[in-house]
Enzyme design. Structure first.
Site, PDB file in Angstrom:
ATOM      1  CB  CYS A  70       4.132   6.882  27.224  1.00  0.00           C
ATOM      2  SG  CYS A  70       2.628   7.849  26.973  1.00  0.00           S
ATOM      3  N   GLY A 102       0.827  -1.196   0.000  1.00  0.00           N
ATOM      4  CA  GLY A 102       0.000   0.000   0.000  1.00  0.00           C
ATOM      5  C   GLY A 102       0.866   1.254   0.000  1.00  0.00           C
ATOM      6  CB  THR A 103       3.999   2.074   1.832  1.00  0.00           C
ATOM      7  OG1 THR A 103       3.414   1.902   3.124  1.00  0.00           O
ATOM      8  CG2 THR A 103       5.001   3.206   1.880  1.00  0.00           C
TER       9      THR A 103
END
Lengths: 369, 74
Positions: free
Chosen positions: A314, A76-77
């Site tokens: 995080c 897809g990229t």
């Protein structure tokens, strides 16, 4: 998955849907019959060519486009890069405008093209319907957002684009929703609808001013160089046909399950439920829990048998939070993206809603909140 | 103005520290959070929206670290 007796429920179809049974059958048959070079005139070559042509025709029919508008890429990229940069090159001047919530594949292509203009989105993640800025070569707008599910007003944007061509990244929605009207070039990815990985789809509308941005060769498809992956292309087409045939039933069921999930999660304290509740992908819900780190949440849910994704950052390895959540002003920590598979049940949704509040409470207690 | 130092602390710690600091404020008072975590730029504002407090704005501490100012209004 985690240890223990918990069932392993995979809820990350937006990253990759499990292979559809129809794709598996087509794949296995084509591995034996589609190995040869489809350009060759011998029997094995003709067999491979027939399978490739069948794959293109089936895919075109399922997407309601012409077969000569369909190219297979390696991902897809790759389809996004080729599609967007080729349209930009065809425009001969100007720079790309794109929504602030495009997939990173689009953003990387924009950077490669020398930068562009990011169009802001509202709190639901939707871009405003307005003409693109002066000097725009291409307007890049996704069909639906891969992280929060919100659909974009592609036909309306095409209506006010004033001749600027639209590149539509349809990777998140292809197979699940019909392609929106109004694109000059579009891209999709087979493993997101239950086909195999390694198959992207580049769609170039007949008459679109698309020029190849990269080197070419003299094989079958003038838009995509390299040896064709015939078995995977056929499997991708078989999966898409099956998914489109089941779409109405599966989509309605998933839409209702996400409503159920959304309503349960919304009842929890200090949770930011993100994305449009109605005009969205059928199978996807994103929410963020205050005072919790997203990675811990994903790890704990996995231990309990639920495989989900997160746009939080995080940990030391990924310090920048999701640009999608940031552009929407949504809470970026404690984020969970749930994306259901075609066989998710109401009982699984209820089981998730049973464990989630306890998990969040426990993690909040650990950080003293 | 009370200043909470969250330099070097990853998300969600700056927002947890902010919530604790605001709960000690009188209504109308302000607190600032100094945080280099990039998520804080989004999450402090999101926290204010979710908890119905006022986001006053951002500037930088003396060493250039981003600083976010919040007023308790409820």
């Amino acid at each position: 998955m985690g240890s223990g007796a918990s069932p392993a429920i995979y809820w990350d179809a937006a990253s990759s849907e499990p292979l559809h049974p129809a794709a598996r059958a087509a794949y296995l048959a084509a591995l034996d019959q589609g190995y040869a070079d489809p350009r060759r005139l011998h029997r094995a070559g003709r067999s491979a060519r027939l399978l490739l042509d069948n794959a293109r025709a089936a895919l075109a029919e399922a997407l309601e486009v012409r077969p000569d508008e369909v190219s297979f890429t390696a991902s897809g990229t790759a389809a996004v890069h080729l599609g967007l940069l080729g349209l930009h090159r065809g425009a001969r001047g100007g720079s790309i405008a794109h929504t602030a919530v495009e997939h990173s594949a689009v953003l990387h292509a924009v950077d490669w093209a020398g930068g562009g203009t990011a169009l802001p989105v509202d709190a639901q993640g939707r871009v405003r319907i307005a003409p693109p800025p002066p000097g725009t070569s291409v307007l890049a707008v996704q069909s639906a957002n891969h992280e929060v599910g919100t659909t974009q007003p592609v036909p309306d944007l095409a209506g006010v684009a004033g001749g600027v061509p639209l590149f539509v990244d349809a990777c998140a929605s292809a197979g699940r929703l019909p392609l929106p009207e109004g694109w000059a070039v579009a891209a999709a990815s087979a493993h997101k609808w239950g086909g195999p990985a390694g198959v992207g789809v580049l769609l170039v509308r007949k008459g679109a001013r698309w020029r190849h941005p990269f080197p070419v060769d003299e094989r079958i498809d003038e838009r995509v160089p390299g040896f064709e992956n015939v078995p995977a292309a056929l499997a991708a087409a078989a999966a898409l046909q099956a998914v489109v045939a089941e779409r109405e039933e599966v989509g309605a069921r998933q839409h209702a399950l996400i409503d159920r999930l959304r309503s349960g999660v919304s009842a929890m304290p200090d949770v930011d439920v993100v994305g449009d509740p109605t005009d969205r992908l059928p199978h996807l819900l994103t929410f963020s829990c205050l005072y919790v780190d997203g990675e811990s949440l994903v790890t704990e849910l996995d231990r309990l048998g639920f495989g989900v994704a997160s746009g939080s950052a995080c940990t030391a390895s990924t310090l920048t939070p999701s640009h999608v959540l940031a552009a929407m002003g949504a809470l970026t920590h404690g984020n969970v993206r749930v994306s259901l598979t075609r066989d998710t049940t109401a009982a699984e949704v209820d089981a998730f809603l049973d464990v989630l509040p306890g998990v969040v409470e426990r993690l909040r207690a650990e950080v003293g909140h | 103005m009370i200043e909470v130092d969250c330099r070097g602390k990853p998300c969600p710690l700056p927002v947890i520290a902010l919530a604790a600091a605001v709960s000690d404020l009188a209504v109308g008072d302000v607190v600032s959070v100094v945080a280099d975590d990039p998520a804080a730029a989004v999450d402090v504002q999101a926290w204010c929206r979710m908890k119905a407090q006022e986001y006053v704005g951002a500037d930088t501490a003396e060493d250039g670290t981003p600083r976010y100012v919040v007023r308790r209004v409820s």
